[in-house]
Design a protein around this motif. Structure first.
Motif, PDB file in Angstrom:
ATOM      1  N   VAL A  88      87.166  26.733  -0.241  1.00 32.64           N
ATOM      2  CA  VAL A  88      88.519  26.285   0.088  1.00 32.64           C
ATOM      3  C   VAL A  88      89.533  27.353  -0.315  1.00 32.64           C
ATOM      4  CG1 VAL A  88      90.286  24.540  -0.359  1.00 32.64           C
ATOM      5  CG2 VAL A  88      87.904  23.847  -0.063  1.00 32.64           C
ATOM      6  N   ASP A  89      89.356  27.934  -1.493  1.00 32.62           N
ATOM      7  CA  ASP A  89      90.303  28.962  -1.962  1.00 32.62           C
ATOM      8  C   ASP A  89      90.345  30.155  -1.017  1.00 32.62           C
ATOM      9  OD1 ASP A  89      91.054  27.457  -4.152  1.00 32.62           O
ATOM     10  OD2 ASP A  89      89.584  28.396  -5.488  1.00 32.62           O
ATOM     11  N   ASP A  90      89.181  30.591  -0.541  1.00 34.38           N
ATOM     12  CA  ASP A  90      89.156  31.724   0.400  1.00 34.38           C
ATOM     13  C   ASP A  90      89.801  31.356   1.729  1.00 34.38           C
ATOM     14  OD1 ASP A  90      87.997  33.450  -1.404  1.00 34.38           O
ATOM     15  OD2 ASP A  90      85.950  33.079  -0.700  1.00 34.38           O
ATOM     16  N   LEU A  91      89.533  30.143   2.217  1.00 42.43           N
ATOM     17  CA  LEU A  91      90.131  29.707   3.483  1.00 42.43           C
ATOM     18  C   LEU A  91      91.649  29.666   3.393  1.00 42.43           C
ATOM     19  CD1 LEU A  91      87.673  26.870   4.530  1.00 42.43           C
ATOM     20  CD2 LEU A  91      87.932  29.096   5.622  1.00 42.43           C
ATOM     21  N   LEU A  92      92.171  29.203   2.262  1.00 42.11           N
ATOM     22  CA  LEU A  92      93.619  29.072   2.098  1.00 42.11           C
ATOM     23  C   LEU A  92      94.334  30.419   2.082  1.00 42.11           C
ATOM     24  CD1 LEU A  92      93.876  26.171  -0.495  1.00 42.11           C
ATOM     25  CD2 LEU A  92      94.378  26.096   1.955  1.00 42.11           C
ATOM     26  N   LYS A  93      93.617  31.490   1.865  1.00 42.98           N
ATOM     27  CA  LYS A  93      94.208  32.834   1.870  1.00 42.98           C
ATOM     28  C   LYS A  93      94.342  33.393   3.287  1.00 42.98           C
ATOM     29  CE  LYS A  93      92.112  34.001  -2.548  1.00 42.98           C
ATOM     30  NZ  LYS A  93      91.037  34.781  -3.177  1.00 42.98           N
ATOM     31  N   ASP A  94      93.778  32.703   4.268  1.00 43.45           N
ATOM     32  CA  ASP A  94      93.686  33.252   5.618  1.00 43.45           C
ATOM     33  C   ASP A  94      94.549  32.463   6.599  1.00 43.45           C
ATOM     34  OD1 ASP A  94      92.897  34.915   7.628  1.00 43.45           O
ATOM     35  OD2 ASP A  94      90.784  34.365   7.563  1.00 43.45           O
ATOM     36  N   GLU A  95      95.826  32.819   6.655  1.00 42.63           N
ATOM     37  CA  GLU A  95      96.786  32.170   7.559  1.00 42.63           C
ATOM     38  C   GLU A  95      96.280  32.239   9.005  1.00 42.63           C
ATOM     39  OE1 GLU A  95     100.745  30.375   7.827  1.00 42.63           O
ATOM     40  OE2 GLU A  95      99.465  30.836   6.143  1.00 42.63           O
ATOM     41  N   GLY A  96      96.394  31.146   9.728  1.00 37.05           N
ATOM     42  CA  GLY A  96      95.982  31.123  11.127  1.00 37.05           C
ATOM     43  C   GLY A  96      94.553  30.665  11.358  1.00 37.05           C
ATOM     44  N   VAL A  97      93.848  30.329  10.299  1.00 37.51           N
ATOM     45  CA  VAL A  97      92.487  29.822  10.447  1.00 37.51           C
ATOM     46  C   VAL A  97      92.547  28.369  10.892  1.00 37.51           C
ATOM     47  CG1 VAL A  97      90.483  29.049   9.091  1.00 37.51           C
ATOM     48  CG2 VAL A  97      91.294  31.382   8.898  1.00 37.51           C
ATOM     49  N   ILE A  98      91.696  28.020  11.842  1.00 40.26           N
ATOM     50  CA  ILE A  98      91.585  26.645  12.310  1.00 40.26           C
ATOM     51  C   ILE A  98      90.156  26.192  12.059  1.00 40.26           C
ATOM     52  CG2 ILE A  98      91.720  25.114  14.310  1.00 40.26           C
ATOM     53  CD1 ILE A  98      93.906  26.944  15.388  1.00 40.26           C
ATOM     54  N   LEU A  99      90.002  25.014  11.456  1.00 37.98           N
ATOM     55  CA  LEU A  99      88.701  24.476  11.105  1.00 37.98           C
ATOM     56  C   LEU A  99      88.382  23.299  12.016  1.00 37.98           C
ATOM     57  CD1 LEU A  99      90.344  25.257   8.306  1.00 37.98           C
ATOM     58  CD2 LEU A  99      88.161  24.671   7.333  1.00 37.98           C
ATOM     59  N   ASP A 100      87.170  23.279  12.501  1.00 37.03           N
ATOM     60  CA  ASP A 100      86.716  22.225  13.405  1.00 37.03           C
ATOM     61  C   ASP A 100      85.470  21.591  12.804  1.00 37.03           C
ATOM     62  OD1 ASP A 100      86.078  20.624  15.591  1.00 37.03           O
ATOM     63  OD2 ASP A 100      85.305  22.279  16.792  1.00 37.03           O
ATOM     64  N   THR A 101      85.495  20.274  12.623  1.00 35.51           N
ATOM     65  CA  THR A 101      84.314  19.572  12.115  1.00 35.51           C
ATOM     66  C   THR A 101      83.642  18.869  13.268  1.00 35.51           C
ATOM     67  OG1 THR A 101      85.652  17.628  11.612  1.00 35.51           O
ATOM     68  CG2 THR A 101      85.329  19.211   9.837  1.00 35.51           C
ATOM     69  N   ARG A 102      82.342  19.040  13.354  1.00 29.45           N
ATOM     70  CA  ARG A 102      81.568  18.336  14.370  1.00 29.45           C
ATOM     71  C   ARG A 102      80.172  18.115  13.827  1.00 29.45           C
ATOM     72  NH1 ARG A 102      81.118  21.872  19.599  1.00 29.45           N
ATOM     73  NH2 ARG A 102      83.293  22.309  19.557  1.00 29.45           N
ATOM     74  N   GLN A 103      79.749  16.876  13.927  1.00 38.19           N
ATOM     75  CA  GLN A 103      78.477  16.434  13.369  1.00 38.19           C
ATOM     76  C   GLN A 103      78.340  16.966  11.952  1.00 38.19           C
ATOM     77  OE1 GLN A 103      75.864  17.720  16.500  1.00 38.19           O
ATOM     78  NE2 GLN A 103      76.150  15.829  17.615  1.00 38.19           N
ATOM     79  N   SER A 104      77.412  17.860  11.675  1.00 42.61           N
ATOM     80  CA  SER A 104      77.281  18.372  10.313  1.00 42.61           C
ATOM     81  C   SER A 104      77.786  19.802  10.205  1.00 42.61           C
ATOM     82  CB  SER A 104      75.820  18.306   9.884  1.00 42.61           C
ATOM     83  OG  SER A 104      75.032  19.048  10.779  1.00 42.61           O
ATOM     84  N   ASP A 105      78.445  20.275  11.229  1.00 43.67           N
ATOM     85  CA  ASP A 105      78.847  21.667  11.296  1.00 43.67           C
ATOM     86  C   ASP A 105      80.337  21.824  11.027  1.00 43.67           C
ATOM     87  OD1 ASP A 105      78.610  24.379  11.752  1.00 43.67           O
ATOM     88  OD2 ASP A 105      78.562  24.205  13.926  1.00 43.67           O
TER      89      ASP A 105
END
Length: 183
Positions: A88-105
């Motif tokens: 989570v900490d690394d993701l929060l450093k990267d402006e413009g990242v979009i996360l998509d949850t699907r099934q277990s991925d």
């Protein structure tokens, strides 16, 4: 045959909307209109950035450790498919990242939104180093509904609005397909 019939799969991101959305488009033109040929519009990528659509600053769309679905999100982050790939900490450093949850991925996109579709847990993104859930308003904008019309839609239940936005065809692609009909 009574109609000139054409079909083609078009991706919204190839027509100016920063969303990876492949849909099949059909065009039927009555033969009596004397239209000999139809060509789908040329690709026009990169007309807009996803940041232009992710504009909701409502605090209720922040996604934090206190959020109802945080435990489920952490399951995505730490399941067998994703363990040690992301933090989570690394993701929060990267402006413009979009996360998509699907099934277990858990899928990560940069400056482009994955296909909006029903029956997913959520789409989240990083804005100002905070994790946010995609709002119904932003989903409508990513389908190219005008802001004034999208704002008036707030009288409908959030979940129903998201389902409608997720199931819609992208308005700008439909417009470009229609504008290519030679009349």
């Amino acid at each position: 045959a009574w109609y000139l019939t054409k079909s083609q799969v078009l991706r919204s991101s190839d027509y100016g909307i920063p969303q990876i959305r492949d849909r099949i488009y059909f065009v039927w033109i009555r033969k009596d209109l004397a239209v000999e040929e139809y060509k789908f519009p040329e690709k026009k990528p990169n007309m807009a950035t996803v940041g232009e659509y992710l504009i909701n600053d409502d605090e209720s769309f922040l996604f934090t450790e206190n959020s109802k679905w945080w435990k489920t999100f952490m399951w995505y982050m730490n399941n067998n498919y994703n363990r040690w790939k992301f933090s989570v900490d690394d993701l929060l450093k990267d402006e413009g990242v979009i996360l998509d949850t699907r099934q277990s991925d858990l899928r990560i996109y940069k400056w482009v939104c994955p296909t909006l579709r029903t029956w997913r847990h959520w789409i989240m993104y990083i804005k100002r180093w905070q994790l946010r859930k995609l709002s119904w308003f932003e989903a409508l904008l990513l389908q190219w509904f005008p802001k004034k019309k999208a704002m008036r839609a707030e009288i409908i239940n959030d979940r129903k609005l998201l389902a409608q936005a997720w199931n819609a065809f992208t308005v700008s692609v439909i417009r470009q397909v229609a504008e290519n009909i030679p009349f």
